[in-house]
Design a protein around this motif. Structure first.
Motif: not given
Length: 777
Positions: A620-640
């Motif tokens: 809702m704050k940043y749009g679907k692509i950026k929003g999903m990246l920040i909320a869901y994908t980014l933490p996974a990338i960092n853990r890896g």
């Protein structure tokens, strides 16, 4: 310029770009922010030299863990010994780390015990002044009696930090002359936390550090001192810092957002409710005399406040108990409407009720908190009744603030099962900006800060707020082999597919059996780690390695690591753990400690209702692509990346990194290749399990041959002499611009290469081995 502060004879590759950027941003000031993504080996700690040269005032270094303090202590030691500058450095750490009496507080927290002993110490000094003829009491001129540990009536360490004096019949306190002398002594050398106790001459180390920090050039402190709601408003006042003259350096900044979210979240436990009820009873016991003197209006608010509290606390306990009995271990969204209907049943005006509650909570806080608590960061002690009130206030705020998430968390099982209610702040940007928008400049450093644009939105909530700098890996490229699975994946729909499981098993076997020495295999979860335990065990036995499995208890980690490190020089070991777990982040595997790492799967969070709500907020704050990246994908990338980054921690080290999930090599929808650091994308080789095994064997053979023939002396030429920095920096930049033009003309250079015989020949030629199968090779 900063070279005058730099304690090294030469700079590492690309280090001048980083230091130039830091110097420019700090010199310019005006609340500038610089975000730096710099791999291990870039020399990020040396940014302190550029900041010292440019900063108009104090430098504050924010760290996540106490162990990071020593890294900066070492850097300042080098500046003292290798340059003409001697910057003074202080640090603020929790009392549990440096209190000499920490082991004596068995039935209470160290903060509660410290508060109690401080008050008793002040009473002791007051009685000394009352009994003596002098108006000043100096503890260093007195014979302080010895007391039995655990049964003290005052703190001898705090006592020596203060002098008492009487004015108009009232006793006041000031820093003792001996404490001031100790601080002056600290200015003559650099003292690590491990040596602080011996330097304090029997005076409280916490008091000494808090006094020294006010006038030092550099102060190192935990994230919580700057970004938690309890400290954020008072830390600058307490340390007498002018925020406009403070330069902030945030280390391991990829952790900052999550850490700030945790600090600014509220929770409620059954123990907090029990303690709150005890505080109310104690408060009522003090009102006997007060009731004779108070007005009717004062009596009314006390009576109404206590009545409300006596209603709400038992209801809160019953609500928690019902969830404890019904919920399995895990997390779930709270039904806020059900909670509020149950808690406030029969109460017409919730705001009025909480206002009455607040009146009593403030009175209890005044009763419980000592007058001098402000100088000890004020947040050390908080009455439980006040914490319950703050939780209820946040629950109400969450009705209109979608950044606040309400959930129930159950941990443990059987008699050890516990439950807590949580109001989780899922957006850290506002709390981070309260600091960064009010200091001279902020430098955010991390070795896994990619993509910077996503972290900028997550931490700062605004595009273009920060300048950004990404650096290549400074270590020799030939010292590492980066592989990514062509077929294998841990995606749910294919997780149990037999061919897929065999591919994953093949990759795991290749790492364990083909890389000599210690290796680590990090999975996305404990269940997945257990599913492949037999594969790891059989491969370990095949090559004579010992399997070391990550324990659930953190207390067992040091012993396990000691064993694993010792195996590096005697046959090797295999460490299995979980991405984001106790072994995958924050541990330095140097030297022979680790030769290869496999990240099995993309470590995404569970896609449950809690995660869906977080995804919805950022979408809702940043749009679907950026929003999903920040909320869901980014933490996974960092853990890896954090897990993979455990290998190759120094220029001379060599290692194999394997990303065992095809999504790491895919830049289409659902893939994460486009978000990886540029140097990782450029070096990844796409392989199936068989091809990966061939490449690993070939690379290991090459390294062993180099070791046998005396190594690769050409690596030494990559270090730039300090005197040639400006000329070489300009040359490097022009060459890099040329490389960027070349890369932009061919997308293939940023995509994973495919393994196989043809690629083996190309790889062999690029490594100087000739053509496999030819006489020359």
């Amino acid at each position: 310029m900063y070279l005058d502060y730099l304690p090294y004879e030469s700079l590492r590759p690309h280090q001048d770009r980083m230091l130039d950027a830091v110097y420019d941003v700090v010199s310019r000031g005006k609340q500038g922010i610089l975000m730096i993504d710099a791999p291990t080996g870039t020399g990020k700690t040396s940014c302190i030299s550029a900041a010292l040269a440019a900063a108009p005032g104090k430098i504050v270094v924010a760290v996540r863990t106490v162990s990071q303090i020593d890294i900066y202590i070492d850097e300042i030691n080098r500046i003292w010994s290798k340059t003409r500058h001697k910057p003074e450095i202080a640090y603020m750490v929790g009392k549990q780390r440096i209190c000499p009496l920490e082991g004596e507080f068995r039935a209470e927290s160290i903060y509660a015990g410290c508060l109690r002993l401080r008050e008793w110490t002040k009473n002791y000094v007051s009685s000394k002044i009352g009994k003596g003829n002098a108006a000043i009491y100096d503890p260093h001129a007195d014979s302080i009696p010895e007391e039995e540990p655990g049964y003290r009536t005052f703190c001898p360490y705090y006592l020596r930090s203060r002098e008492g004096f009487e004015i108009n019949g009232s006793v006041h306190f000031r820093r003792s002359a001996r404490a001031l002398d100790v601080v002056e002594g600290l200015k003559k050398r650099v003292t690590a936390p491990s040596g602080l106790m011996d330097s304090c001459q029997g005076i409280c180390p916490y008091e000494i550090m808090s006094l020294y920090a006010k006038n030092s050039d550099i102060v190192i402190m935990n994230y919580s001192h700057l970004f938690s709601p309890e400290f954020q408003d008072i830390i600058f006042q307490w340390l007498e810092m002018d925020s406009e003259k403070v330069t902030l350096i945030i280390d391991e900044a990829h952790n900052l957002g999550d850490a700030v979210r945790a600090m600014n979240s509220r929770h409620l436990t059954q123990r907090m409710i029990d303690l709150a009820e005890t505080e109310v009873e104690k408060f009522e016991g003090t009102l006997g005399q007060a009731r004779l003197e108070e007005t009717r209006e004062e009596a009314s608010w006390r009576r109404d406040g206590i009545r409300i509290i006596r209603q709400l606390l038992p209801r809160l306990r019953r609500f928690l108990q019902s969830r404890l009995e019904r919920m399995p271990e895990g997390e779930a969204l709270m039904d806020a409407d059900l909670f509020r209907a149950f808690l406030y049943d029969g109460i017409d005006d919730i705001e009025d009720a909480l206002s009455y509650f607040s009146d009593v909570a403030v009175a209890v806080a005044d009763l419980n908190l000592a007058e001098g608590d402000r100088e000890n960061l004020q947040g050390d002690i908080q009455p439980s009744l006040a914490l319950v009130l703050l939780f209820l206030r946040d629950m109400e705020t969450a009705e209109n603030d979608i950044a606040l998430q309400r959930k129930i968390v159950v941990t443990g099982a059987g008699k050890r099962k516990l439950v807590r209610l949580v109001v989780n702040n899922i957006d850290p940007a506002a709390n981070i900006r309260r600091i960064t928008d009010n200091v001279n400049a902020t430098i955010m450093l991390s070795g896994t800060f990619s993509p910077l644009e996503a972290y900028e939105l997550y931490c700062l909530g605004e595009e273009g707020r920060a300048e950004k700098l990404s650096l290549p890996n400074p270590f020799p490229k030939e010292n590492r082999l980066l592989l990514v699975a062509k077929k294998a994946t841990t995606q749910l729909e294919q997780r149990e597919d037999m061919d897929n499981r065999e591919e994953i098993s093949g990759h795991v076997r290749s790492l364990i059996e083909c890389v000599p020495g210690n290796v680590a295999v990090f999975f996305t979860s404990y269940p997945m780690m257990n599913n492949y335990r037999d594969v790891c065990l059989s491969s370990s036995r095949k090559v004579g390695k010992k399997l070391c499995v990550e324990p659930r208890s953190a207390d067992q980690v040091p012993e396990l690591l000691d064993l694993f490190f010792s195996l590096g020089a005697r046959g090797g070991g295999v460490l299995t753990g979980v991405c984001g777990g106790k072994l995958a982040e924050g541990i330095d595997y140097k030297g022979e400690a680790l030769k290869g790492v496999a990240v099995i799967g993309l470590p995404l969070s569970a896609y449950d209702e809690i995660q869906k709500e977080i995804n919805s907020y950022y979408t809702m704050k940043y749009g679907k692509i950026k929003g999903m990246l920040i909320a869901y994908t980014l933490p996974a990338i960092n853990r890896g990346l954090q897990a993979a980054g455990r290998v190759i921690r120094a220029e001379s080290e060599r290692g194999v990194l394997l990303f065992c999930d095809r999504r790491f090599g895919d830049d289409d929808l659902g893939g994460v290749n486009q978000f990886l650091p540029g140097w990782v994308r450029g070096e990844l080789i796409l392989v199936d399990a068989r091809e990966g095994q061939e490449l690993i064997r070939e690379k290991i053979a090459k390294w062993q041959m180099e070791n046998y023939s005396g190594g690769n002396p050409e690596r030494d030429s990559e270090i730039l002499p300090a005197g040639d920095l400006k000329g070489t920096a300009q040359k490097d930049r022009s060459q890099e611009n040329g490389r960027k033009r070349d890369e932009s003309s061919s997308a293939k250079r940023t995509r994973p290469r495919r393994g196989g015989k043809r690629d083996l020949r190309e790889l062999a030629r690029s490594l100087g081995l000739g053509d496999p199968g030819s006489k020359r090779s």
